[in-house]
Design a protein around this motif. Sequence first.
Motif, PDB file in Angstrom:
ATOM      1  N   THR A 132      -7.381   8.642   1.098  1.00 60.05           N
ATOM      2  CA  THR A 132      -8.400   9.416   0.118  1.00 60.05           C
ATOM      3  C   THR A 132      -9.207   8.457  -0.627  1.00 60.05           C
ATOM      4  O   THR A 132      -8.336   7.754  -0.958  1.00 60.05           O
ATOM      5  CB  THR A 132      -7.272  10.388  -0.878  1.00 60.05           C
ATOM      6  OG1 THR A 132      -6.151   9.399  -1.371  1.00 60.05           O
ATOM      7  CG2 THR A 132      -6.775  11.799   0.360  1.00 60.05           C
ATOM      8  N   GLY A 133     -10.094   9.478  -1.415  1.00 58.64           N
ATOM      9  CA  GLY A 133     -10.813   8.645  -2.525  1.00 58.64           C
ATOM     10  C   GLY A 133     -12.421   8.027  -2.091  1.00 58.64           C
ATOM     11  O   GLY A 133     -12.966   8.945  -1.070  1.00 58.64           O
ATOM     12  N   SER A 134     -12.880   7.089  -3.114  1.00 59.49           N
ATOM     13  CA  SER A 134     -14.409   6.991  -2.697  1.00 59.49           C
ATOM     14  C   SER A 134     -14.381   7.213  -0.815  1.00 59.49           C
ATOM     15  O   SER A 134     -14.270   6.006  -0.312  1.00 59.49           O
ATOM     16  CB  SER A 134     -15.333   5.837  -3.294  1.00 59.49           C
ATOM     17  OG  SER A 134     -14.531   4.910  -3.278  1.00 59.49           O
ATOM     18  N   PRO A 135     -15.486   7.292  -0.484  1.00 64.92           N
ATOM     19  CA  PRO A 135     -15.500   7.341   1.505  1.00 64.92           C
ATOM     20  C   PRO A 135     -16.698   6.609   1.458  1.00 64.92           C
ATOM     21  O   PRO A 135     -17.700   5.996   1.285  1.00 64.92           O
ATOM     22  CB  PRO A 135     -16.577   8.886   1.674  1.00 64.92           C
ATOM     23  CG  PRO A 135     -17.601   9.277   0.489  1.00 64.92           C
ATOM     24  CD  PRO A 135     -16.512   8.801  -0.830  1.00 64.92           C
ATOM     25  N   VAL A 136     -15.937   5.902   2.823  1.00 68.86           N
ATOM     26  CA  VAL A 136     -15.878   4.814   3.423  1.00 68.86           C
ATOM     27  C   VAL A 136     -16.547   4.969   4.821  1.00 68.86           C
ATOM     28  O   VAL A 136     -15.675   5.074   5.381  1.00 68.86           O
ATOM     29  CB  VAL A 136     -15.473   2.690   2.823  1.00 68.86           C
ATOM     30  CG1 VAL A 136     -16.028   2.007   3.489  1.00 68.86           C
ATOM     31  CG2 VAL A 136     -15.544   3.225   1.462  1.00 68.86           C
ATOM     32  N   VAL A 137     -17.674   4.544   5.379  1.00 71.55           N
ATOM     33  CA  VAL A 137     -17.933   4.542   6.521  1.00 71.55           C
ATOM     34  C   VAL A 137     -17.884   2.929   7.528  1.00 71.55           C
ATOM     35  O   VAL A 137     -18.854   2.503   7.081  1.00 71.55           O
ATOM     36  CB  VAL A 137     -19.070   4.963   6.619  1.00 71.55           C
ATOM     37  CG1 VAL A 137     -19.296   5.252   8.682  1.00 71.55           C
ATOM     38  CG2 VAL A 137     -19.211   6.678   6.244  1.00 71.55           C
ATOM     39  N   VAL A 175      -8.656  -0.499   8.543  1.00 68.29           N
ATOM     40  CA  VAL A 175      -8.631  -0.094   7.934  1.00 68.29           C
ATOM     41  C   VAL A 175      -7.084   0.056   7.035  1.00 68.29           C
ATOM     42  O   VAL A 175      -7.352   1.207   5.953  1.00 68.29           O
ATOM     43  CB  VAL A 175      -8.722   1.468   8.887  1.00 68.29           C
ATOM     44  CG1 VAL A 175      -8.204   2.659   8.405  1.00 68.29           C
ATOM     45  CG2 VAL A 175      -9.592   1.634   9.779  1.00 68.29           C
ATOM     46  N   PRO A 176      -5.914   0.047   7.369  1.00 61.90           N
ATOM     47  CA  PRO A 176      -4.785   0.462   5.772  1.00 61.90           C
ATOM     48  C   PRO A 176      -5.400   0.382   4.849  1.00 61.90           C
ATOM     49  O   PRO A 176      -4.704   0.623   3.759  1.00 61.90           O
ATOM     50  CB  PRO A 176      -4.192  -0.672   7.273  1.00 61.90           C
ATOM     51  CG  PRO A 176      -3.861  -0.502   8.145  1.00 61.90           C
ATOM     52  CD  PRO A 176      -5.447  -0.675   8.323  1.00 61.90           C
ATOM     53  N   ALA A 177      -5.963  -1.010   4.311  1.00 62.57           N
ATOM     54  CA  ALA A 177      -5.585  -1.887   3.210  1.00 62.57           C
ATOM     55  C   ALA A 177      -6.981  -0.383   2.486  1.00 62.57           C
ATOM     56  O   ALA A 177      -6.562  -1.097   1.137  1.00 62.57           O
ATOM     57  CB  ALA A 177      -6.035  -3.427   3.379  1.00 62.57           C
ATOM     58  N   LEU A 178      -7.407  -0.475   3.269  1.00 59.63           N
ATOM     59  CA  LEU A 178      -8.967  -0.123   2.116  1.00 59.63           C
ATOM     60  C   LEU A 178      -8.579   1.793   2.042  1.00 59.63           C
ATOM     61  O   LEU A 178      -8.817   2.374   1.141  1.00 59.63           O
ATOM     62  CB  LEU A 178     -10.358   0.545   3.702  1.00 59.63           C
ATOM     63  CG  LEU A 178     -10.856  -0.637   3.682  1.00 59.63           C
ATOM     64  CD1 LEU A 178     -12.476  -0.106   4.241  1.00 59.63           C
ATOM     65  CD2 LEU A 178     -12.011  -1.406   2.248  1.00 59.63           C
ATOM     66  N   ALA A 179      -7.574   2.600   3.144  1.00 61.54           N
ATOM     67  CA  ALA A 179      -7.427   4.179   3.316  1.00 61.54           C
ATOM     68  C   ALA A 179      -6.463   3.739   1.715  1.00 61.54           C
ATOM     69  O   ALA A 179      -6.242   4.869   1.224  1.00 61.54           O
ATOM     70  CB  ALA A 179      -6.761   4.296   4.229  1.00 61.54           C
ATOM     71  N   ALA A 180      -5.308   2.089   1.270  1.00 60.09           N
ATOM     72  CA  ALA A 180      -4.867   2.816   0.078  1.00 60.09           C
ATOM     73  C   ALA A 180      -6.069   3.518  -0.985  1.00 60.09           C
ATOM     74  O   ALA A 180      -5.000   3.901  -1.886  1.00 60.09           O
ATOM     75  CB  ALA A 180      -4.201   1.591  -0.361  1.00 60.09           C
ATOM     76  N   ARG A 181      -7.194   3.027  -1.508  1.00 65.25           N
ATOM     77  CA  ARG A 181      -7.939   3.388  -2.422  1.00 65.25           C
ATOM     78  C   ARG A 181      -9.001   4.235  -1.937  1.00 65.25           C
ATOM     79  O   ARG A 181      -9.575   4.969  -2.850  1.00 65.25           O
ATOM     80  CB  ARG A 181      -8.465   1.832  -2.737  1.00 65.25           C
ATOM     81  CG  ARG A 181      -7.172   0.879  -3.403  1.00 65.25           C
ATOM     82  CD  ARG A 181      -8.468   0.061  -3.864  1.00 65.25           C
ATOM     83  NE  ARG A 181      -7.608  -1.009  -4.206  1.00 65.25           N
ATOM     84  CZ  ARG A 181      -7.813  -2.374  -4.854  1.00 65.25           C
ATOM     85  NH1 ARG A 181      -9.395  -2.276  -5.021  1.00 65.25           N
ATOM     86  NH2 ARG A 181      -6.962  -3.403  -4.772  1.00 65.25           N
ATOM     87  N   HIS A 182      -9.560   4.353  -1.267  1.00 62.31           N
ATOM     88  CA  HIS A 182     -10.718   4.736  -0.547  1.00 62.31           C
ATOM     89  C   HIS A 182     -10.665   6.019   0.884  1.00 62.31           C
ATOM     90  O   HIS A 182      -9.197   5.716   2.185  1.00 62.31           O
ATOM     91  CB  HIS A 182     -12.118   4.140   0.126  1.00 62.31           C
ATOM     92  CG  HIS A 182     -12.142   3.002  -1.086  1.00 62.31           C
ATOM     93  ND1 HIS A 182     -13.229   3.297  -1.837  1.00 62.31           N
ATOM     94  CD2 HIS A 182     -11.455   1.641  -0.903  1.00 62.31           C
ATOM     95  CE1 HIS A 182     -13.244   2.217  -2.553  1.00 62.31           C
ATOM     96  NE2 HIS A 182     -12.427   1.338  -2.194  1.00 62.31           N
ATOM     97  N   ARG A 183     -11.422   6.968   1.141  1.00 60.83           N
ATOM     98  CA  ARG A 183     -11.641   7.369   2.451  1.00 60.83           C
ATOM     99  C   ARG A 183     -12.228   6.730   3.353  1.00 60.83           C
ATOM    100  O   ARG A 183     -13.475   6.948   3.039  1.00 60.83           O
ATOM    101  CB  ARG A 183     -12.334   8.522   1.935  1.00 60.83           C
ATOM    102  CG  ARG A 183     -12.436  10.124   3.262  1.00 60.83           C
ATOM    103  CD  ARG A 183     -13.218  10.636   2.917  1.00 60.83           C
ATOM    104  NE  ARG A 183     -13.093  12.207   4.154  1.00 60.83           N
ATOM    105  CZ  ARG A 183     -14.145  13.378   4.348  1.00 60.83           C
ATOM    106  NH1 ARG A 183     -14.293  14.209   2.520  1.00 60.83           N
ATOM    107  NH2 ARG A 183     -13.783  14.013   5.202  1.00 60.83           N
TER     108      ARG A 183
END
Length: 265
Positions: A18-23, A39-47
């Motif tokens: 969750t958080g600001s979206p990243v595609v 993905v796991p590291a990014l998903a800690a701060r972002h959707r």
Amino acid sequence: MHKITVNGALLAYDEAGTGSPVVLLHAGIADRRMWRGVVPALAARHRVIVPDLRGYGDSELPPAPFAHHDDVTGLLDALDVPRAALVGCSFGGSVAVDTALAHPDRVTTLALFDTAVSGNEWSEEANDLWDDLVGEVDPDDFVAGAAGEVRFWVVGPGRQPADVDPELLAFAQEMDQRALAAELALGAVEVEELTPPAIGRLGELTMPVLVTAGAADVPDISRLADRIAAEAPHATRLPDVPDAAHLLPLERPEAVATALLDFLS
């Protein structure tokens, strides 16, 4: 895996966090699985939204004309995302840049790893490298074609296959065989290109842009990163990542995730 209808096609995607979206947009020799280590590291701060582009991976390919860059914003619409950061590798980077030019109000930032750019032409050096490393390949032989592309792109001209993790090479081979089948199918569909192409319009990328490449990639890729950094008004050029080639997010996910988290913050 999820599936959702976008512009008349059923597109497959993964989503986490969750958080600001990243595609995250995959390379043309791969599919959405190439981002699995990031993905796991990014998903800690972002959707984090990771699609298969139309025709690739688990996404459908209806016969109607379409544009990949319109599919990206169509996916944002379907997921009720007004604006997102776009992250692309290789062909996925080209799609990200085209999306940012065609729909600048939908893109907050761009991060480009070993990116291609629509309208760019390969140098004679790159063509000669292909001839030296791969040579002629039967276009109907997906196994041989993928082996050649993996040698050229994933190993890179400055390394030997023994220098690269064999499991990574096997995974890249499997993804590339599937991607070659996708490209053959895409050849029968009208894929609309950005007009004019992006290579002459890099100065229009007014959002923040991050760009880097693998140091073991084909030299044209690093030069293209230099050009983007020189022409995009708000670009940051990171040093090339040592001992990594064209699928940088797959080969060095920790370095990519760190760079992205710093940039997106």
